[in-house]
Design a protein around this motif. Structure first.
Motif, PDB file in Angstrom:
ATOM      1  N   PRO A 176       0.818  -1.222   0.000  1.00 53.35           N
ATOM      2  CA  PRO A 176       0.000   0.000   0.000  1.00 53.35           C
ATOM      3  C   PRO A 176       0.850   1.269   0.000  1.00 53.35           C
ATOM      4  N   ASP A 213       3.406   1.861  -1.598  1.00 55.02           N
ATOM      5  CA  ASP A 213       3.905   2.168  -2.940  1.00 55.02           C
ATOM      6  C   ASP A 213       2.983   3.134  -3.685  1.00 55.02           C
ATOM      7  N   ARG A 214       1.741   3.286  -3.186  1.00 56.09           N
ATOM      8  CA  ARG A 214       0.752   4.205  -3.760  1.00 56.09           C
ATOM      9  C   ARG A 214       0.503   3.926  -5.245  1.00 56.09           C
ATOM     10  N   LEU A 215       0.313   2.651  -5.570  1.00 56.24           N
ATOM     11  CA  LEU A 215       0.046   2.224  -6.932  1.00 56.24           C
ATOM     12  C   LEU A 215      -1.415   1.789  -7.009  1.00 56.24           C
ATOM     13  N   ASP A 216      -2.192   2.443  -7.876  1.00 56.13           N
ATOM     14  CA  ASP A 216      -3.635   2.195  -7.963  1.00 56.13           C
ATOM     15  C   ASP A 216      -4.023   1.623  -9.320  1.00 56.13           C
ATOM     16  N   HIS A 217      -4.969   0.687  -9.295  1.00 59.47           N
ATOM     17  CA  HIS A 217      -5.555   0.130 -10.514  1.00 59.47           C
ATOM     18  C   HIS A 217      -7.070   0.200 -10.379  1.00 59.47           C
ATOM     19  N   ARG A 252      -6.165   0.644  -4.426  1.00 56.85           N
ATOM     20  CA  ARG A 252      -4.744   0.530  -4.110  1.00 56.85           C
ATOM     21  C   ARG A 252      -4.303  -0.929  -4.236  1.00 56.85           C
ATOM     22  N   ALA A 304      -2.289  -3.916  -3.054  1.00 61.15           N
ATOM     23  CA  ALA A 304      -1.687  -4.363  -1.800  1.00 61.15           C
ATOM     24  C   ALA A 304      -1.517  -5.876  -1.899  1.00 61.15           C
ATOM     25  N   HIS A 334       0.153   6.198 -10.177  1.00 58.41           N
ATOM     26  CA  HIS A 334       1.112   6.311  -9.072  1.00 58.41           C
ATOM     27  C   HIS A 334       1.197   7.793  -8.747  1.00 58.41           C
ATOM     28  N   ASP A 335       0.605   8.176  -7.603  1.00 54.30           N
ATOM     29  CA  ASP A 335       0.472   9.585  -7.252  1.00 54.30           C
ATOM     30  C   ASP A 335      -0.219  10.305  -8.416  1.00 54.30           C
TER      31      ASP A 335
END
Length: 119
Positions: A66, A68-72, A76, A78, A96-97
């Protein structure tokens, strides 16, 4: 000789291009990628890209925390996320951000394109 004209092909492509461009652009993004990384079968990390990435049988595996702040799709990542990009189709967009990461497959090669935020 007869030349066939298919106006719908041009229209379809123009509509796809408009939608694809809009996905990558927002007030915080430039339209062009600033980096491209090719993915292989061995887990690998890339400079400036969160997580660990690898490909197995054309599927992309991403291991991320989490932090890493990578969203799909607004969620998030995780743990391990598995993506299935289609060869030649528009890429799968991750966030990512305020940057966009596009995962795409072209001619059997899978890569990540990194789009930077505007200044």
């Amino acid at each position: 000789m007869t030349i066939a004209v298919y106006p719908s092909v041009d229209t379809d492509w123009a509509q796809w291009h408009t939608r694809h461009s809009a996905r990558l652009r927002n007030p915080q993004h430039r339209p062009g990628p600033i980096a491209r990384h090719s993915l292989g079968e061995a887990p690998e990390q890339f400079p400036g890209v969160p997580g660990t990435w690898w490909v197995v049988e054309s599927r992309v595996f991403i291991a991320a925390k989490p932090g890493d702040r990578l969203d799909h799709d607004g969620a998030r990542i995780a743990g391990i996320e598995i993506l299935d990009p289609v060869d030649g189709a528009p890429g799968i967009i991750l966030r990512h951000d305020n940057r966009a990461l596009e995962i795409l497959r072209k001619e059997g090669q899978t890569s990540i394109r990194v789009y930077a935020p505007a200044d």
